[in-house]
Design a protein around this motif. Structure first.
Motif, PDB file in Angstrom:
ATOM      1  N   SER A 166       0.831  -1.204   0.000  1.00 43.91           N
ATOM      2  CA  SER A 166       0.000   0.000   0.000  1.00 43.91           C
ATOM      3  C   SER A 166       0.868   1.256   0.000  1.00 43.91           C
ATOM      4  O   SER A 166       0.487   2.264  -0.600  1.00 43.91           O
ATOM      5  N   VAL A 167       2.029   1.196   0.653  1.00 48.83           N
ATOM      6  CA  VAL A 167       2.921   2.366   0.599  1.00 48.83           C
ATOM      7  C   VAL A 167       3.370   2.617  -0.829  1.00 48.83           C
ATOM      8  O   VAL A 167       3.357   3.750  -1.316  1.00 48.83           O
ATOM      9  N   LEU A 181      -4.927   2.937   6.640  1.00 45.13           N
ATOM     10  CA  LEU A 181      -4.416   1.577   6.440  1.00 45.13           C
ATOM     11  C   LEU A 181      -3.108   1.390   7.186  1.00 45.13           C
ATOM     12  O   LEU A 181      -2.904   0.383   7.876  1.00 45.13           O
ATOM     13  N   ALA A 221      -4.370   5.829   2.852  1.00 39.02           N
ATOM     14  CA  ALA A 221      -3.041   5.299   3.182  1.00 39.02           C
ATOM     15  C   ALA A 221      -2.749   5.455   4.665  1.00 39.02           C
ATOM     16  O   ALA A 221      -2.216   4.541   5.303  1.00 39.02           O
ATOM     17  N   ARG A 253      -6.888   9.511  -1.255  1.00 38.25           N
ATOM     18  CA  ARG A 253      -5.880   8.464  -1.323  1.00 38.25           C
ATOM     19  C   ARG A 253      -4.960   8.526  -0.105  1.00 38.25           C
ATOM     20  O   ARG A 253      -4.620   7.511   0.486  1.00 38.25           O
ATOM     21  N   TRP A 254      -4.587   9.756   0.269  1.00 40.24           N
ATOM     22  CA  TRP A 254      -3.683   9.886   1.410  1.00 40.24           C
ATOM     23  C   TRP A 254      -4.363   9.488   2.695  1.00 40.24           C
ATOM     24  O   TRP A 254      -3.757   8.855   3.567  1.00 40.24           O
ATOM     25  N   ALA A 256       0.549   4.030  -2.849  1.00 37.98           N
ATOM     26  CA  ALA A 256       0.261   5.426  -2.506  1.00 37.98           C
ATOM     27  C   ALA A 256       1.384   6.341  -2.966  1.00 37.98           C
ATOM     28  O   ALA A 256       1.132   7.449  -3.431  1.00 37.98           O
TER      29      ALA A 256
END
Lengths: 521, 526
Positions: free
Chosen positions: A413-414, B19, B16, B12-13, A417
């Protein structure tokens, strides 16, 4: 925010993840009589502290080499000695000769975990930070921290170092190799070669990277003219290498028998080349994503070819797969090509050479981390496969499944992103433009290429996820107990072969075409 | 179109961030957990096996059920999932039972219920609108607020290491606050009423809710100068509010009233038998009071003002004893603390009534109520500081003045949580996480308000920096000294007194800033 505070946050985050992973179990916890890598490291501290240097690598009444005998180069031994001194200060029982075998306790685990974290913090993490700052780019300053975060969160390294427990393998060796790359990128050849010598003297597996280093430096010398400056540089580099090796091996230079014995321990040729991993097909012990292991599912090579021929075969194949990259690098030594060559050479060794260890995939993975900036999509994909392939069986055995799942998902996911990888699947983003241009006459339909790549990626991730879940949850049918490990290794081997082809294509079609293209545009 | 792209980027941020912190929570599963783990296991067992009528009577374990009924129902619901993990954890007699499955289930239940918290943070971020439009997403107030709330150090260690279910409770609180800010008053009131019946500690901030609802919902209009227009009183709105509160209470307490068990429930919920301070003094006014008493005692003994034989023995062992007897200063009764708390809360409530500032005023009053009751409450836990820190985050990203107070309060408040985790493996975690949060909050707020004057003055900076040597002394140097045997309480005492100074200072500063503030409504009217 300032770039330094962002970088601090990145490093703190990386350290937190490392420490939380290390709360878990380690290899061979509570499994007498041999325990695991954790016990090996502890045993080396015991041996190096209590025995004189002359006996470290010899089988004596005090030093049973069959019980985790020292089989890494001197620097590892010195590191163990250093840790042993600290251990002695805290609790002498931890390293008492003989009586401390299989010693396990909560404080001792804490101590061992701390030593890994310290090694990581001193060698690997600074190298990554400086590397990320060194990349010259005009884009925003925060990019460096995000890139560093991706590299530092690579799950394979964290899980092996801080979960499974091993430091000669990763943090220190790869850290030194990274320092070498860093120095080379600043054109400080002597420091670079010295750092690489340290890495080599920490773990012999670093030989996987030696060819690109050699070819790159040689190419640089050629470029300066073999008679004038180039020769001087070559002599200087050779001198540095000799000196750093001598310094590392000084205590063993008392007589040749010592050196020979160390070498025998490092490269145990007499132990039988093929017992280790290469063609051994009973897979429960070593089911490897190596090409030979995967082939042995179909053909029992062991039964067809004699051991001598096996050696020659594997040598020949490895050599052939390395050759194009090395020639290209020697002729056109550029930093970019060098990084790609590090990847492809290490991958060739991993796939084709003998006596490969599953953790050796880290030697491929860390150079891939270095080029994550240039090919984010492919790099992420490769790093995921590498974590999956070799670590899964290992981590299942160690009871680190949760850490494996969480860190892998976090890494994915990093990367998604940070690089928005799914938008970077065109031929250009994959650095395949020159290649596709040269194919243009033959292949007409290249438009749906990004879509195909994306769906391939999703397919592969789904496959890996499914296999992971199944290995963790499903009991294989009794008739085929090794079904899942074999599936895992064949899947990843297939991936690796494709990746090898891809990296070679990128390297071979690189500079000349792209440069001419730039001129045109 | 650019706005759309920005919004997509922000989404999106946020995803992130949420998560990422959830993954971190998962990694903390094998970490140390406190006796609260057993408390909740016991409650699972009680609510699963016994009929409603015995929930508040069962006393096999010393950790009896002492949360309001909704929380008991929540445990009951959890227990029906728990039986698929490990049925043995649902046996009441299995005291201190643990297994891998039990740990996984309990930890995951906390992580899972935190989804509500994440949603609440999302709603809060929508309420915050930055004045200056920055291109950089990392410097948007909403983004900073999301990090400050989602990655809050205190919440992480209290919930996911120490083990408690604060996440979704704070989620309820933030959500109700966000609803009030969005002018969806009834929803906010409903959520807060539900929250009160989950955990009654939130009654501390009830005055802020009550007055704000009365002022802005029950009275529908103001005069031009911002004062109250008495004729705009709406009976309908009051009835609706009353109905909501009564319905929720009936749902929660009704069954127990029917069974005639209300006194028993109340006695379980408010155990005044416990001492003034927790075993470890929360950094509040009473910590300073106790420390002062102790200092005076020592001073008196040195100068022979006091007779050593008359001094009660317990007072010299300090924070280790639940019942703390004062020697010089008068002892404190529960009633005294109640009065102190009431007096401390009063000005902030008056302020909310007479100088309405809209949602900001409400949040300020909320923080002041929480802080005041933390300062003067009876048997306050150090964890209660989160009740002030989390709502203050909302204010901190909007005004430089609040940001400065926020930095002082969070740093000291979080530092005072350190003694919660005392096992060696968790030492690096707490230090790393604390550094992570502190570095982020300082650098992000500094860059957010970089055009205004510095957030902290030199004295505050020195005070905060000295936390570092204090931590080194308490955790590393002190255990090596011979005093460890005789005065084991010294690190705790130092920590709580030093932090109490900071918390008190932040409380006073916030109070002064709220009281001296001019009404903005009037300016708008002009």
């Amino acid at each position: 925010m300032e770039k330094w505070s962002l970088m601090t946050i990145t490093v703190l985050l990386a350290l937190t993840v490392r420490w939380t992973v290390s709360l878990g179990s380690y290899s061979g916890a509570g499994k007498p009589p041999m325990y695991g890598d954790y016990e090996a490291q502890r045993h080396w501290q015991e041996v190096t502290y209590n025995l004189p240097i002359r006996q470290w690598y010899f089988n004596t009444s005090e030093n049973n080499l069959l019980y985790w005998g020292l089989d890494y180069p001197p620097l590892t031994a010195y590191h163990s000695l250093l840790c042993a001194y600290v251990a002695k200060l805290i609790n002498p029982d931890w390293i008492a000769l003989h009586t401390s075998r299989g010693y396990e306790s909560q404080p001792h685990k804490l101590f061992m975990r701390t030593t890994v974290l310290v090694a990581d913090l001193l060698v690997y993490i600074p190298a990554v930070i400086l590397y990320c700052f060194s990349l010259k780019e005009t884009s925003a300053k925060k990019k460096a921290s995000i890139r560093a975060l991706c590299i530092l969160l690579y799950p394979g390294l964290i899980l092996i170092d801080h979960g499974h427990f091993q430091y000669p393998c990763s943090a220190v060796t790869l850290g030194f190799a990274l320092w070498a790359v860093l120095y080379l990128s600043y054109d400080w050849y002597l420091l670079g070669s010295a750092a690489f010598c340290l890495a080599l003297n920490y773990k012999q597996m670093e030989l996987y990277h030696s060819l690109p280093f050699f070819c790159y430096l040689l190419g640089k010398c050629f470029k300066r003219g073999l008679k004038g400056k180039g020769l001087v540089l070559l002599t200087k580099i050779a001198g540095t290498v000799v000196v750093s090796f001598t310094v590392c091996w000084l205590p063993f230079c008392t007589d040749t028998e010592q050196i020979m014995q160390v070498l025998r321990r490092l490269f145990p040729i007499d132990r039988g080349l093929f017992e280790a991993c290469m063609f051994s097909s009973p897979p429960p012990h070593s089911q490897l994503a190596n090409i030979w292991c995967s082939l042995s599912v179909l053909i029992k090579i062991k039964n067809i070819v004699s051991p001598q021929t096996q050696l020659k075969l594997s040598f020949a194949v490895t050599f052939l797969s390395l050759l194009p990259t090395c020639i290209k690098l020697t002729v056109q030594p550029s930093l970019r090509a060098f990084k790609f060559a590090l990847v492809s050479c290490a991958l060739s060794f991993f796939l084709f050479s003998f006596q490969v260890h599953e953790k050796s995939i880290l030697l491929v993975a860390v150079p891939v981390c270095l080029i994550i900036n240039e090919i984010p999509f492919m790099a992420t994909w490769f790093l995921l496969v590498s974590t999956f392939s070799s670590m899964l069986p290992l981590l299942l055995k160690d009871g680190l499944l949760l850490a494996y799942a969480v860190t892998t998902l976090a890494f994915l996911s990093v990367c998604v992103a940070a690089f928005s990888i799914f938008e970077k699947t065109s031929a250009e983003d994959l650095q395949l433009k020159p290649f596709s241009l040269s194919l243009k006459g033959h292949v007409s339909r290249f438009k749906s290429f990004p879509k195909i790549v994306r769906s391939l990626f999703l397919l592969s991730v789904t496959l890996m996820g499914g296999l992971s879940v199944m290995s963790a949850a499903v009991h294989p049918p009794p008739r085929l107990p090794d079904l899942l490990p074999v599936c895992v290794s064949v899947t990843s081997c297939l991936h690796f072969v494709l990746f090898l082809v891809y990296f070679n294509v990128v390297i071979l079609w690189d500079s000349k075409n792209s440069r001419s293209q730039k001129k045109i545009s | 179109a650019r706005g759309g792209a920005m919004a997509a980027g922000a989404r999106r941020w946020f995803r992130a961030l949420a998560l990422g912190v959830s993954f971190l929570k998962c990694l903390l599963i094998p970490a140390y957990y406190s006796t609260d783990f057993e408390v909740h296991r016991n409650w699972l067992a009680i609510t699963h096996n016994l009929p409603l009528s015995q929930w508040y009577y069962e006393a096999t374990s010393e950790w009896t059920l002492d949360y309001p009924p909704f929380f008991a129902w929540f445990e009951c619901a959890l227990s029906h999932v728990a039986k698929y993990f490990d049925p043995k954890m649902l046996v009441i007699e299995n005291l201190n039972y643990t297994s891998r499955a039990t740990v996984f289930f309990q930890r995951f239940s906390v992580i899972f219920t935190d989804i509500l918290f994440i949603y609440a943070v999302h709603e809060c971020c929508r309420c915050v609108n930055g004045k200056r439009a920055t291109k950089d997403i990392l410097e948007k107030p909403a983004f900073i607020l999301a990090v400050l709330l989602l990655w809050n150090f205190g919440l992480l260690i209290v919930d996911h290491i120490h083990f408690q279910y604060n996440g979704f409770l704070f989620g309820l609180m933030l959500l109700s606050a966000a609803r009030l800010c969005q002018k969806r008053y009834l929803e906010g009131a409903l959520l807060f009423a539900i929250l009160l019946h989950f955990k009654h500690i939130y009654v501390y901030v009830a005055p802020a809710y009550g007055i704000y609802l009365l002022r802005s919902y029950c009275f529908t209009a103001n005069n031009a100068d911002g004062s109250l227009k008495w004729r705009s009183f709406s009976l309908l709105h009051v009835t609706l509010l009353g109905l909501i509160v009564c319905l929720v209470s009936a749902l929660s307490l009704g069954p127990f009233i029917v069974l005639g068990q209300l006194p028993q429930v109340i006695s379980r919920l408010f155990p005044f038998r416990r001492g003034l301070c927790h075993a470890y003094w929360a950094p509040n006014f009473w910590a300073l009071y106790n420390a002062m008493d102790k200092a005076l005692t020592i001073f008196g003994l040195k100068c022979n003002f006091l007779d050593p034989t008359k001094i009660p023995k317990a007072s010299m062992t300090g924070g280790l004893v639940q019942e703390f007897q004062h020697t010089v200063l008068p002892s404190v009764t529960p009633l005294a603390t109640l009065i102190c708390t009431f007096i401390a809360i009063l000005p902030s409530v008056f302020c909310l009534w007479f100088k309405p500032q809209g949602p900001r005023g409400f949040l300020q009053c909320l923080v002041l109520c929480a802080l005041s009751s933390f300062m003067f409450g009876w048997h306050v836990h150090e964890k209660a500081i989160l009740l002030a820190i989390l709502p203050l985050s909302l204010l901190s990203v909007q005004r430089a003045k609040d940001a400065g107070i926020y930095l002082i309060l969070t740093t000291t408040g979080h530092f005072s949580l350190f003694p919660l985790l005392f096992t060696p493996p968790e030492l690096p975690i707490k230090i790393l996480l604390m550094l992570l949060f502190t570095v982020y909050s300082f650098s992000s707020l500094k860059s957010l308000f970089r055009r205004e004057r510095p957030l902290l003055n030199w004295l505050e900076t020195i005070y905060l920096i000295q936390l570092v040597p204090l931590e080194i002394f308490c955790e590393i140097i002190f255990p090596l000294t011979p005093w460890k045997q005789h005065f084991p309480f010294v690190p705790l005492l130092l920590t709580s007194v030093y932090c109490a100074l900071g918390v008190t200072y932040a409380w006073l500063k916030l109070y002064v800033s709220v009281l001296t503030e001019r009404s903005t409504v009037r300016q708008k009217a002009e």
